[in-house]
Design a protein around this motif. Structure first.
Motif, PDB file in Angstrom:
ATOM      1  N   ASP A 204      63.415  45.249  33.995  1.00  0.00           N
ATOM      2  CA  ASP A 204      64.646  44.469  34.010  1.00  0.00           C
ATOM      3  C   ASP A 204      64.402  43.137  33.318  1.00  0.00           C
ATOM      4  O   ASP A 204      63.340  42.894  32.733  1.00  0.00           O
TER       5      ASP A 204
ATOM      6  N   ARG B 273      69.592  41.949  38.996  1.00  0.00           N
ATOM      7  CA  ARG B 273      70.521  43.028  39.294  1.00  0.00           C
ATOM      8  C   ARG B 273      71.589  43.067  38.217  1.00  0.00           C
ATOM      9  O   ARG B 273      72.171  42.035  37.880  1.00  0.00           O
ATOM     10  N   ASP B 274      71.824  44.239  37.669  1.00  0.00           N
ATOM     11  CA  ASP B 274      72.826  44.423  36.621  1.00  0.00           C
ATOM     12  C   ASP B 274      72.598  43.478  35.444  1.00  0.00           C
ATOM     13  O   ASP B 274      73.549  42.914  34.889  1.00  0.00           O
TER      14      ASP B 274
ATOM     15  N   ARG C  21      68.580  36.578  39.439  1.00  0.00           N
ATOM     16  CA  ARG C  21      69.052  36.041  40.716  1.00  0.00           C
ATOM     17  C   ARG C  21      67.918  35.282  41.395  1.00  0.00           C
ATOM     18  O   ARG C  21      66.783  35.751  41.438  1.00  0.00           O
TER      19      ARG C  21
ATOM     20  N   SER D 226      75.617  38.592  49.151  1.00  0.00           N
ATOM     21  CA  SER D 226      75.179  39.978  49.347  1.00  0.00           C
ATOM     22  C   SER D 226      76.292  40.804  49.986  1.00  0.00           C
ATOM     23  O   SER D 226      77.181  40.268  50.640  1.00  0.00           O
TER      24      SER D 226
ATOM     25  N   ARG E  46      72.090  48.259  47.166  1.00  0.00           N
ATOM     26  CA  ARG E  46      71.195  47.650  46.167  1.00  0.00           C
ATOM     27  C   ARG E  46      70.213  46.717  46.860  1.00  0.00           C
ATOM     28  O   ARG E  46      70.446  46.249  47.984  1.00  0.00           O
ATOM     29  N   CYS E  47      69.118  46.434  46.193  1.00  0.00           N
ATOM     30  CA  CYS E  47      68.174  45.444  46.707  1.00  0.00           C
ATOM     31  C   CYS E  47      68.893  44.104  46.871  1.00  0.00           C
ATOM     32  O   CYS E  47      69.646  43.684  45.993  1.00  0.00           O
TER      33      CYS E  47
END
Length: 298
Positions: A16, A94-95, A99, A107, A216-217
């Motif tokens: 990522d 994420r995506d 973050r 969240s 998701r994490c």
């Protein structure tokens, strides 16, 4: 074709956007709030629109022959407290978006009833005795090398993002840290972050569930282990999603969710304020409903 009968196996390794922070060793002087420093590092690596929770305190730190990833994790995370004094900052993506924030910041929350399906496997791990063998609290002794003055800092249990209402304590026993103080006046930040690291992941639950793609994490899961109120267990309650491993075997998808927290949910005790905040979201993680777990297409 390529398949098991042909003797071929394909292994794909992906990365990522956090990978971009580990490509170059740098030496630089950094100053400002921790959040501002992370934002500047993100800009240097041309990462778009990072999600960064504002932090308290201003610091002057040297990045000495370190990658940005190593510098953030070793020097910034260990000093990061939110505006409200909460510890537990995480660096992840994420995506395609970097973050940097505490566990329950921005969240989603899902609920999972373990008893609702026989296809859900669960493993519970209690590491509180091993992690707290040196003491459940942290005391930092800061020595000023110039003036010779000594200060003591003590961890604050209320400054940890809590997911339960009960955690082990050993009164009067501390995990002591010696530290050479500096102009940053960061003794309290280092103490609280060290305590958070030792305290926040004492209890771990691994849940293997079929067709799970929504969680998701960084999300939260409200886990119900026992349906009967008379057999209610302290392992039920809210957890932080620390890791997800998706497994595809013969076309069937299953997901192993690693859930962690630093407290138990003891029946009859009051619910923490962090838990009440988590209850604002009502998403449901239903192991029996494939349609509910299908990825969003909008």
């Amino acid at each position: 074709g390529i398949g098991s009968s042909d003797g071929y196996r394909i292994k794909l390794e992906t990365a990522d956007v956090v990978f971009k922070l580990a490509r170059e060793v740098k030496t630089a002087a950094r100053s400002g709030t921790i959040g501002d420093i992370v934002k500047r590092i993100s800009d240097e690596n041309k990462l778009q629109d990072p999600l960064i929770e504002p932090t308290s305190g201003r610091f002057s730190l040297i990045q000495s022959y370190q990658t940005d990833d190593d510098f953030i994790r070793s020097r910034l995370v260990t000093r990061s407290l939110s505006k409200s004094g909460k510890s537990g900052y995480k660096l992840f993506a994420r995506d395609g978006r970097l973050r940097f924030h505490t566990r329950n910041y921005s969240s989603s929350t899902f609920s999972l009833d373990y008893f609702a399906s026989s296809s859900v496997d669960i493993t519970q791990v209690d590491s509180s005795q091993r992690r707290f063998r040196l003491g459940s609290a942290v005391k930092l002794v800061s020595i000023d090398p110039v003036t010779g003055s000594i200060r003591e800092f003590y961890s604050d249990p209320s400054s940890v993002v809590g997911y339960g209402n009960s955690f082990p304590e050993r009164s009067g026993v501390y995990n002591s840290i010696a530290y050479h103080g500096s102009g940053n006046l960061d003794g309290n930040h280092i103490t609280q972050c060290a305590y958070d690291e030792a305290r926040s992941e004492l209890y771990e639950v691994e849940v293997v569930i079929p067709n799970c793609v929504k969680v998701r994490c960084g999300d939260a899961v409200l886990l119900t282990v026992s349906q009967s109120e008379s057999k209610r267990t302290a392992w039920s309650g809210y957890y932080y999603v620390a890791q997800i491993v998706h497994l595809i075997n013969n076309g069937k998808l299953s997901s192993a969710l690693t859930l962690r927290r630093g407290e138990q949910s003891v029946p009859g005790s009051s619910v923490s304020s962090a838990n009440r905040a988590q209850q604002n979201s009502g998403a449901v993680l239903d192991p029996l409903s494939v349609s509910n777990l299908a990825p969003n297409r909008d």
